[in-house]
Design a protein around this motif. Structure first.
Motif, mmCIF file in Angstrom:
data_model
loop_
_atom_site.group_PDB
_atom_site.id
_atom_site.type_symbol
_atom_site.label_atom_id
_atom_site.label_comp_id
_atom_site.label_asym_id
_atom_site.label_seq_id
_atom_site.Cartn_x
_atom_site.Cartn_y
_atom_site.Cartn_z
ATOM 1 N N GLU A 182 8.491 3.197 -11.633
ATOM 2 C CA GLU A 182 7.537 2.531 -12.513
ATOM 3 C C GLU A 182 6.526 3.514 -13.075
ATOM 4 O O GLU A 182 6.107 3.410 -14.237
ATOM 5 C CB GLU A 182 6.834 1.404 -11.757
ATOM 6 C CG GLU A 182 7.757 0.227 -11.433
ATOM 7 C CD GLU A 182 7.076 -0.841 -10.601
ATOM 8 O OE1 GLU A 182 5.913 -0.628 -10.196
ATOM 9 O OE2 GLU A 182 7.704 -1.881 -10.341
ATOM 10 N N VAL A 183 6.110 4.487 -12.251
ATOM 11 C CA VAL A 183 5.193 5.525 -12.713
ATOM 12 C C VAL A 183 5.844 6.323 -13.848
ATOM 13 O O VAL A 183 5.227 6.592 -14.893
ATOM 14 C CB VAL A 183 4.790 6.460 -11.558
ATOM 15 C CG1 VAL A 183 4.058 7.705 -12.083
ATOM 16 C CG2 VAL A 183 3.905 5.718 -10.557
ATOM 17 N N ARG A 184 7.103 6.693 -13.636
ATOM 18 C CA ARG A 184 7.834 7.453 -14.657
ATOM 19 C C ARG A 184 7.925 6.655 -15.970
ATOM 20 O O ARG A 184 7.663 7.179 -17.062
ATOM 21 C CB ARG A 184 9.242 7.781 -14.149
ATOM 22 C CG ARG A 184 10.109 8.574 -15.142
ATOM 23 C CD ARG A 184 11.549 8.655 -14.646
ATOM 24 N NE ARG A 184 11.632 9.314 -13.348
ATOM 25 C CZ ARG A 184 11.757 10.638 -13.189
ATOM 26 N NH1 ARG A 184 11.802 11.415 -14.266
ATOM 27 N NH2 ARG A 184 11.833 11.147 -11.977
ATOM 28 N N ALA A 185 8.293 5.379 -15.870
ATOM 29 C CA ALA A 185 8.453 4.553 -17.066
ATOM 30 C C ALA A 185 7.126 4.381 -17.802
ATOM 31 O O ALA A 185 7.079 4.450 -19.042
ATOM 32 C CB ALA A 185 9.027 3.193 -16.681
ATOM 33 N N ASP A 225 6.039 4.737 -1.737
ATOM 34 C CA ASP A 225 5.580 3.726 -2.689
ATOM 35 C C ASP A 225 4.126 3.349 -2.414
ATOM 36 O O ASP A 225 3.731 3.131 -1.259
ATOM 37 C CB ASP A 225 6.452 2.468 -2.590
ATOM 38 C CG ASP A 225 7.847 2.677 -3.156
ATOM 39 O OD1 ASP A 225 8.075 3.731 -3.791
ATOM 40 O OD2 ASP A 225 8.698 1.792 -2.961
ATOM 41 N N ARG A 226 3.346 3.264 -3.459
ATOM 42 C CA ARG A 226 1.967 2.769 -3.389
ATOM 43 C C ARG A 226 1.581 2.312 -4.792
ATOM 44 O O ARG A 226 2.222 2.674 -5.776
ATOM 45 C CB ARG A 226 0.990 3.842 -2.895
ATOM 46 C CG ARG A 226 0.857 5.063 -3.816
ATOM 47 C CD ARG A 226 -0.047 6.123 -3.198
ATOM 48 N NE ARG A 226 -0.158 7.327 -4.001
ATOM 49 C CZ ARG A 226 -1.273 7.743 -4.606
ATOM 50 N NH1 ARG A 226 -2.389 7.026 -4.509
ATOM 51 N NH2 ARG A 226 -1.298 8.862 -5.312
ATOM 52 N N THR A 227 0.561 1.489 -4.881
ATOM 53 C CA THR A 227 0.162 0.967 -6.185
ATOM 54 C C THR A 227 -0.882 1.879 -6.815
ATOM 55 O O THR A 227 -1.876 2.234 -6.177
ATOM 56 C CB THR A 227 -0.407 -0.452 -6.055
ATOM 57 O OG1 THR A 227 0.581 -1.287 -5.445
ATOM 58 C CG2 THR A 227 -0.750 -1.020 -7.419
ATOM 59 N N VAL A 228 -0.629 2.259 -8.054
ATOM 60 C CA VAL A 228 -1.581 3.053 -8.825
ATOM 61 C C VAL A 228 -1.711 2.436 -10.217
ATOM 62 O O VAL A 228 -0.921 1.585 -10.621
ATOM 63 C CB VAL A 228 -1.133 4.533 -8.942
ATOM 64 C CG1 VAL A 228 -1.052 5.178 -7.566
ATOM 65 C CG2 VAL A 228 0.192 4.652 -9.679
ATOM 66 N N VAL A 229 -2.721 2.877 -10.939
ATOM 67 C CA VAL A 229 -2.974 2.398 -12.301
ATOM 68 C C VAL A 229 -2.858 3.570 -13.254
ATOM 69 O O VAL A 229 -3.471 4.616 -13.037
ATOM 70 C CB VAL A 229 -4.376 1.766 -12.412
ATOM 71 C CG1 VAL A 229 -4.591 1.205 -13.816
ATOM 72 C CG2 VAL A 229 -4.560 0.669 -11.372
ATOM 73 N N SER A 269 -1.185 0.170 -17.105
ATOM 74 C CA SER A 269 0.004 -0.243 -16.344
ATOM 75 C C SER A 269 -0.283 -0.158 -14.852
ATOM 76 O O SER A 269 -0.914 0.794 -14.387
ATOM 77 C CB SER A 269 1.194 0.668 -16.669
ATOM 78 O OG SER A 269 1.575 0.539 -18.014
ATOM 79 N N PHE A 270 0.199 -1.152 -14.105
ATOM 80 C CA PHE A 270 0.114 -1.149 -12.649
ATOM 81 C C PHE A 270 1.493 -0.774 -12.119
ATOM 82 O O PHE A 270 2.475 -1.452 -12.409
ATOM 83 C CB PHE A 270 -0.326 -2.508 -12.134
ATOM 84 C CG PHE A 270 -1.689 -2.927 -12.627
ATOM 85 C CD1 PHE A 270 -2.825 -2.573 -11.932
ATOM 86 C CD2 PHE A 270 -1.820 -3.650 -13.808
ATOM 87 C CE1 PHE A 270 -4.083 -2.945 -12.394
ATOM 88 C CE2 PHE A 270 -3.061 -4.019 -14.278
ATOM 89 C CZ PHE A 270 -4.203 -3.665 -13.564
ATOM 90 N N CYS A 271 1.568 0.307 -11.356
ATOM 91 C CA CYS A 271 2.849 0.853 -10.921
ATOM 92 C C CYS A 271 2.919 0.884 -9.396
ATOM 93 O O CYS A 271 1.978 1.348 -8.742
ATOM 94 C CB CYS A 271 3.046 2.265 -11.469
ATOM 95 S SG CYS A 271 2.852 2.378 -13.261
ATOM 96 N N GLY A 272 4.059 0.420 -8.841
ATOM 97 C CA GLY A 272 4.217 0.381 -7.396
ATOM 98 C C GLY A 272 5.322 1.265 -6.862
ATOM 99 O O GLY A 272 5.531 1.324 -5.655
#
Length: 420
Positions: free
Chosen positions: A174-177, A150-154, A167-170
């Motif tokens: 969340e990345v997939r969605a 897990d890490r935060t990406v945009v 979108s901010f994904c952690g």
């Protein structure tokens, strides 16, 4: 002085004079120029329609995809300058200004000024530090880049504006969605998203550097430090921005970095709005728009300093010698300024703003830009398209502006909105 179908005043053409750029034409008029509007799309996005001021222009030339046809329509007006207004007009302005032999940023790097992935890669190729990123048209490629931990990406669309689709994904889920929500959907500018840009999340405060350039020489018109909120399911929703004085430890890092970005992207002429994060490793680019700053922020800058990016843009195109003579002097903050982005907690039909009078009573209250009025539908605020209002605060004493900024944040929320 060139003759035109309408008279003997020289003509300036503005491509997509929407949003803040709708305020350029009167300033050109004041300097003795008429203005011609160029519409880059046959059907502009609805978000821009309400800001257009047709009465400020001799006429509108609609671009229907044929550059030769558009140039032929421009020819009788013999424009002495041509520049972009809104973000959607940047590339056409490059094409037309280059073809007409006017001051231009040219077409060689035009794509890098609009394509968010190409923009960062072009900056990095010029030796300017920028974020780690990937362009992904399929989910497997994106998840391979993201990795197992897990890490935060945009995630963001390749071409858009107004923070649409960011979108901010952690987590991998969340990345997939976010990927599935973006790909195949249309952006706020009406463009189909065939891929996404994914970038490392940059830790640090975010800043705006608004500039005007003339033949590769840049001037900082104003600097802003932004404040963000974790609200409505959004990790970093813009809550407001504060005008900075031109010099200081942060400013002295931001301005040279922004100039290096402009140079890397070939922005040699006209206005630019550059968003930068100041990370522990130094400044890092979020993105640059080769046009005036949006959200009417230059109007607040003008009230605080006496002039803004709008005036500097007009000066560059109408009096290059005066621009060159003045660009070595810093802007002066006569009054401190904050733009407060109010955040609606729910969607529905807006009945009223019960506490708007309390907001207007603040000592530093200067103006309010209503995006939604009673009787209209209000959206839950999740991006730049869904703010119900922007509040401009202005005062000679910085502490009073800060006090009122905090008060406005306190007033904002469920009790501020009567929604059914």
């Amino acid at each position: 002085m060139s003759s035109t179908p309408q008279g003997s005043r020289p003509v300036v053409a503005i491509v997509d004079a929407y949003s803040t750029a709708s305020h350029l034409a009167p300033l050109f008029h004041a300097r003795g120029y008429d203005c011609l509007h160029v519409q880059s799309l046959e059907q502009p996005p609805a978000v821009f329609g309400a800001t257009f001021r047709a009465g400020d222009f001799l006429s509108t030339v609609v671009h229907r995809g044929d550059t030769a046809e558009t140039l032929a329509a421009l020819a009788p007006y013999a424009p002495v300058a041509l520049l972009p207004g809104a973000e959607i007009g940047v590339e056409l302005a490059d094409v037309l200004s280059e073809a007409l032999g006017l001051r231009t940023n040219g077409t060689a790097l035009s794509n890098a000024r609009r394509d968010k992935f190409h923009m960062v890669e072009t900056v990095k190729a010029a030796g300017v530090p920028a974020a780690d990123q990937i362009l992904a048209g399929d989910l497997d490629t994106l998840l391979d880049w993201y990795g197992p931990d897990d890490r935060t990406v945009v995630l963001k669309p390749v071409r858009s504006a107004l923070n649409d689709g960011v979108s901010f994904c952690g987590t991998r889920g969340e990345v997939r969605a976010a990927f599935e929500a973006l790909v195949g959907a249309d952006s706020a500018l009406g463009l189909r998203n065939d891929a996404v840009v994914a970038q490392e999340y940059l830790v640090g405060a975010e800043y705006y550097v608004n500039t005007v350039s003339l033949d590769g020489k840049h001037y900082v018109c104003d600097l802003w430090k932004t404040q963000h909120l974790g609200v409505n399911g959004v990790r970093d929703l813009l809550g407001g921005s504060s005008l900075m004085v031109p010099r200081g430890p942060e400013q002295d890092l931001l301005a040279p970095y922004a100039f290096s970005v402009l140079d890397a992207l070939g922005i040699r002429n006209g206005p630019a709005h550059t968003e930068v994060k100041l990370t522990p490793r130094g400044p890092r680019l979020i993105e640059t728009g080769a046009r005036v700053c949006g959200a009417m922020l230059p109007l607040l800058t003008r009230a605080a300093t006496g002039e803004s990016q709008l005036e500097w843009t007009v000066l560059a195109y109408t009096d290059p010698e005066a621009f060159e003579a003045r660009r070595h002097t810093d802007y002066e903050v006569a009054r401190h300024a904050v733009c407060v982005n109010m955040v609606a907690p729910e969607a529905g039909k807006l009945v009223d703003f019960p506490k708007l009078a309390e907001l207007r009573a603040l000592e530093s209250f200067h103006d309010v830009l209503l995006k939604v009025r009673p009787g209209e539908e209000i959206s839950r605020t999740v991006n730049d398209l869904t703010y119900p209002m922007l509040v401009h605060l202005l005062h000679e004493v910085e502490g009073i502006v800060t006090h009122d900024y905090m008060t406005a944040r306190h007033l904002d929320g469920e009790g501020f909105y009567d929604v059914v």
